[in-house]
Design an enzyme around this catalytic site. Structure first.
Site, PDB file in Angstrom:
ATOM      1  N   ASP A  27      21.924  -4.675  -8.873  1.00 61.44           N
ATOM      2  CA  ASP A  27      20.874  -3.898  -9.526  1.00 61.44           C
ATOM      3  C   ASP A  27      20.718  -4.453 -10.933  1.00 61.44           C
ATOM      4  O   ASP A  27      21.601  -5.163 -11.431  1.00 61.44           O
ATOM      5  CB  ASP A  27      21.238  -2.408  -9.570  1.00 61.44           C
ATOM      6  CG  ASP A  27      20.013  -1.505  -9.575  1.00 61.44           C
ATOM      7  OD1 ASP A  27      19.792  -0.800  -8.575  1.00 61.44           O
ATOM      8  OD2 ASP A  27      19.276  -1.519 -10.579  1.00 61.44           O
TER       9      ASP A  27
ATOM     10  N   ASP B 159      18.414  -9.050 -12.199  1.00 64.35           N
ATOM     11  CA  ASP B 159      16.998  -8.699 -12.341  1.00 64.35           C
ATOM     12  C   ASP B 159      16.225  -9.655 -11.442  1.00 64.35           C
ATOM     13  O   ASP B 159      16.211 -10.868 -11.677  1.00 64.35           O
ATOM     14  CB  ASP B 159      16.580  -8.869 -13.801  1.00 64.35           C
ATOM     15  CG  ASP B 159      15.116  -8.555 -14.051  1.00 64.35           C
ATOM     16  OD1 ASP B 159      14.353  -8.414 -13.072  1.00 64.35           O
ATOM     17  OD2 ASP B 159      14.717  -8.461 -15.231  1.00 64.35           O
ATOM     18  N   VAL B 160      15.588  -9.124 -10.403  1.00 63.19           N
ATOM     19  CA  VAL B 160      14.956  -9.992  -9.410  1.00 63.19           C
ATOM     20  C   VAL B 160      13.708 -10.692  -9.934  1.00 63.19           C
ATOM     21  O   VAL B 160      13.134 -11.534  -9.233  1.00 63.19           O
ATOM     22  CB  VAL B 160      14.617  -9.219  -8.116  1.00 63.19           C
ATOM     23  CG1 VAL B 160      15.880  -8.691  -7.453  1.00 63.19           C
ATOM     24  CG2 VAL B 160      13.599  -8.110  -8.377  1.00 63.19           C
TER      25      VAL B 160
ATOM     26  N   ASN C  44      15.819  -5.028  -1.144  1.00 60.44           N
ATOM     27  CA  ASN C  44      15.383  -3.644  -1.303  1.00 60.44           C
ATOM     28  C   ASN C  44      14.639  -3.398  -2.613  1.00 60.44           C
ATOM     29  O   ASN C  44      13.976  -2.383  -2.752  1.00 60.44           O
ATOM     30  CB  ASN C  44      16.608  -2.718  -1.217  1.00 60.44           C
ATOM     31  CG  ASN C  44      16.263  -1.276  -1.486  1.00 60.44           C
ATOM     32  OD1 ASN C  44      15.519  -0.653  -0.732  1.00 60.44           O
ATOM     33  ND2 ASN C  44      16.790  -0.732  -2.582  1.00 60.44           N
TER      34      ASN C  44
ATOM     35  N   TYR D  27       1.058  -1.387  -5.500  1.00 60.05           N
ATOM     36  CA  TYR D  27       2.230  -1.241  -4.638  1.00 60.05           C
ATOM     37  C   TYR D  27       1.893  -1.612  -3.197  1.00 60.05           C
ATOM     38  O   TYR D  27       2.658  -2.334  -2.523  1.00 60.05           O
ATOM     39  CB  TYR D  27       2.728   0.198  -4.721  1.00 60.05           C
ATOM     40  CG  TYR D  27       4.003   0.473  -3.960  1.00 60.05           C
ATOM     41  CD1 TYR D  27       5.232  -0.005  -4.411  1.00 60.05           C
ATOM     42  CD2 TYR D  27       3.976   1.244  -2.796  1.00 60.05           C
ATOM     43  CE1 TYR D  27       6.401   0.263  -3.717  1.00 60.05           C
ATOM     44  CE2 TYR D  27       5.146   1.521  -2.105  1.00 60.05           C
ATOM     45  CZ  TYR D  27       6.356   1.029  -2.572  1.00 60.05           C
ATOM     46  OH  TYR D  27       7.517   1.307  -1.876  1.00 60.05           O
TER      47      TYR D  27
ATOM     48  N   LYS E 142       3.533  -4.612  -1.005  1.00 57.72           N
ATOM     49  CA  LYS E 142       4.238  -4.371   0.257  1.00 57.72           C
ATOM     50  C   LYS E 142       3.552  -5.081   1.429  1.00 57.72           C
ATOM     51  O   LYS E 142       4.235  -5.548   2.357  1.00 57.72           O
ATOM     52  CB  LYS E 142       4.346  -2.872   0.525  1.00 57.72           C
ATOM     53  CG  LYS E 142       5.286  -2.144  -0.429  1.00 57.72           C
ATOM     54  CD  LYS E 142       6.716  -2.681  -0.347  1.00 57.72           C
ATOM     55  CE  LYS E 142       7.693  -1.796  -1.110  1.00 57.72           C
ATOM     56  NZ  LYS E 142       9.082  -2.294  -1.015  1.00 57.72           N
TER      57      LYS E 142
ATOM     58  N   ALA F 147      10.891   8.357   1.956  1.00 55.74           N
ATOM     59  CA  ALA F 147      12.311   8.734   1.959  1.00 55.74           C
ATOM     60  C   ALA F 147      12.585   9.368   0.610  1.00 55.74           C
ATOM     61  O   ALA F 147      12.489   8.713  -0.433  1.00 55.74           O
ATOM     62  CB  ALA F 147      13.204   7.517   2.181  1.00 55.74           C
TER      63      ALA F 147
END
Length: 264
Positions: free
Chosen positions: A51, A79-80, A106, A172, A176, A205
């Site tokens: 993370d 950090d992606v 994720n 978003y 996705k 979720a």
């Protein structure tokens, strides 16, 4: 008669991933990432959680170590949005666990802004974390698998918004949808490396962090729209991720599995 509006208790592990090792991004806190780490541990895997938030990540690592004393758990801050940090994540995870068998991408960022009011910065930030971050991690782990030569599995976290429209979610949803396309195309390429790549597409979720960043009214409405009249528990999404990471789906690649009870 089973009341599907009542969340069930988590299903016990069945050793689906015994002897495997896994890396999970955005795994700190209370969301799908941390639930996935627990699910993979329940199924016998050793894990590296990652993370960008160092304090929450360390806390998650300590909690997992305490809950699973017979499993190996490590953490790597990443950090992606940084290629250098993503490459270091794969390198350090392989060093910590000896090898990598499973990569769960994720990391993602949402928001609620109509296109007419959206800034370049808002658009770019969501796309860079959610889509570009998944690309960076996929590229890095495929390079690892190619060098290691033992094959593996990648599971991406997409969303039903990659197919469906929702107000204020253009950035978003676009990200996705991109994750879905990346999953399909990279899976074709990865087959020659002995690697399977699939994705999950949750509808909703619900967990404490999501309640902090989204309005209760919106989340209640989205949850009520589900066929079961409730949101998924994070572990229910994580269980599908574990299935995709396991040999039960040995002939499945390039697919996006919807984790949803929404009406058609």
């Amino acid at each position: 008669m089973t009341d599907l509006s009542v969340p069930p208790s988590p299903v016990a592990g069945h050793g689906l991933l015994a002897g495997r090792t896994a890396v999970i991004t955005a795994a700190a806190g209370t969301g799908i990432g941390s639930a996935t780490a627990r699910r993979l541990l329940d199924e016998g895997a050793d894990v590296v959680v990652s993370d960008w938030h160092e304090r929450r990540l360390k806390q998650t690592e300590e909690e997992l170590r305490a809950a699973y004393p017979d499993r190996r758990v490590a953490s790597v801050v990443c950090d992606v949005t940084s290629t250098e940090q993503v490459d270091a994540l794969i390198r350090d995870a392989a060093a910590a666990l000896g090898r990598i068998d499973i990569m769960v991408n994720n990391a993602g960022l949402g928001g609620e802004t109509p296109v007419v009011d959206m800034t370049d910065e808002q658009w770019d930030r969501v796309l860079d974390i959610t889509l570009n971050g998944t690309f960076r991690c996929t590229r890095a782990v495929l390079n690892y698998f190619r060098t290691a030569g033992h094959g593996g599995v990648v599971v991406n976290n997409a969303s039903v918004l990659g197919w469906r429209a929702q107000y204020g979610q253009a950035h978003y949803a676009a990200a996705k949808a991109g994750v879905m396309a990346l999953t399909r195309c990279s899976a074709v390429e990865a087959a020659e490396l002995g690697v399977r790549i699939n994705a999950v597409a949750p509808s909703i979720a619900r967990h404490p962090f999501l309640d902090k960043v989204s309005s209760t009214e919106l989340l209640d409405r989205l949850s009520a729209d589900e066929a079961f009249g409730r949101a998924a528990e994070p572990w229910e999404v994580a269980a599908t991720i574990a299935m995709l990471a396991s040999d039960y789906t040995s002939y499945l690649t390039g697919e996006v599995v919807s984790v949803s009870s929404q009406h058609a």
